[in-house]
Design an enzyme around this catalytic site. Structure first.
Site, PDB file in Angstrom:
ATOM      1  N   HIS A  46       0.846  -1.197   0.000  1.00 11.58           N
ATOM      2  CA  HIS A  46       0.000   0.000   0.000  1.00 11.58           C
ATOM      3  C   HIS A  46       0.879   1.243   0.000  1.00 11.58           C
ATOM      4  CE1 HIS A  46      -2.959   2.993   1.242  1.00 11.58           C
ATOM      5  NE2 HIS A  46      -3.891   2.132   0.876  1.00 11.58           N
ATOM      6  N   GLU A  84      -3.604   1.848  -7.307  1.00 10.41           N
ATOM      7  CA  GLU A  84      -4.079   2.896  -6.409  1.00 10.41           C
ATOM      8  C   GLU A  84      -3.190   4.132  -6.573  1.00 10.41           C
ATOM      9  OE1 GLU A  84      -3.479   2.035  -2.278  1.00 10.41           O
ATOM     10  OE2 GLU A  84      -1.364   1.764  -2.694  1.00 10.41           O
TER      11      GLU A  84
END
EC number: 5.3.1.1
Length: 206
Positions: free
Chosen positions: A76, A146
């Site tokens: 992430h 992302e």
């Protein structure tokens, strides 16, 4: 609350053709797993690259399996930016998690500065290549695109922007891994997705 979210996901109804996985903080993994039906997966938000050792504070895939957790999110952008995780470390973590039997949501994405410099594809390809150098079986990997500039900012990549990157990623997999992996791997978009924009994003073919 977690209990309320679990109740919504339990009562549904959920689309039987859509795999649903909930990623929650480590202290609540057991609670979420106990309150969700088996049809809904639970993902940890991080794990380390080895099974055991003197790594105080880290969580291993073996520990997650002890809790009956089947998924983990790795790479992430906040792990990369705030905790300084390198492409190589993330690749090691992905490879170890897969070897231990977990399914992995592997995150990639560019910053606003990188997008404005025309480096979106170069950054995403670099991050993906690091993983591909360590992973040969992609059947338990979901790639999550992302863009960093769209996470928690209220800004969302347009469906067209997301689709462009997803198409480029599939071509990268065709050219660098295999056509079979390119055709079968799941690529999802993450970044300020809301009830208002999710349908338009989901309508894109990739």
């Amino acid at each position: 609350s977690i209990a309320e979210l679990c109740k919504v996901l339990t009562t549904g109804p959920l689309n039987a053709d859509t795999e649903v996985v909930v990623g929650c903080p480590a202290p609540y993994l057991t609670l979420a797993r106990s309150q969700l039906p088996d049809s809904v997966g639970v993902a940890a938000q991080n794990c380390y690259k080895v099974a055991k050792g003197a790594f105080t504070g880290e969580i291993s895939p073996a520990m997650l399996k002890d809790l009956n957790i089947g998924w983990v999110i790795l790479g992430h952008s906040e792990r990369r930016a705030i905790f300084g995780e390198s492409d190589e470390l993330i690749a090691d973590k992905v490879a170890h998690a897969l070897a231990e039997g977990l399914k992995v949501i592997a995150c990639i994405g560019e910053t606003l500065q990188e997008r404005e410099a025309g480096q979106t594809e170069a950054v995403c390809f670099r991050q993906t290549k690091a993983i591909a150098d360590k992973v040969k079986d992609w059947s338990n990997v979901v790639v999550a695109y992302e863009p960093v500039w769209a996470i928690g900012t209220g800004k969302t990549a347009t469906p067209e922007q997301a689709q462009e990157v997803h198409v480029a990623l599939r071509k990268w997999f065709t050219d660098n891994v295999s056509a079979d992996v390119s055709a079968s791997i799941r690529i999802q978009y993450g970044g300020s997705v809301t009830a208002a924009n999710c349908r338009e994003l989901a309508a894109k073919p990739d």
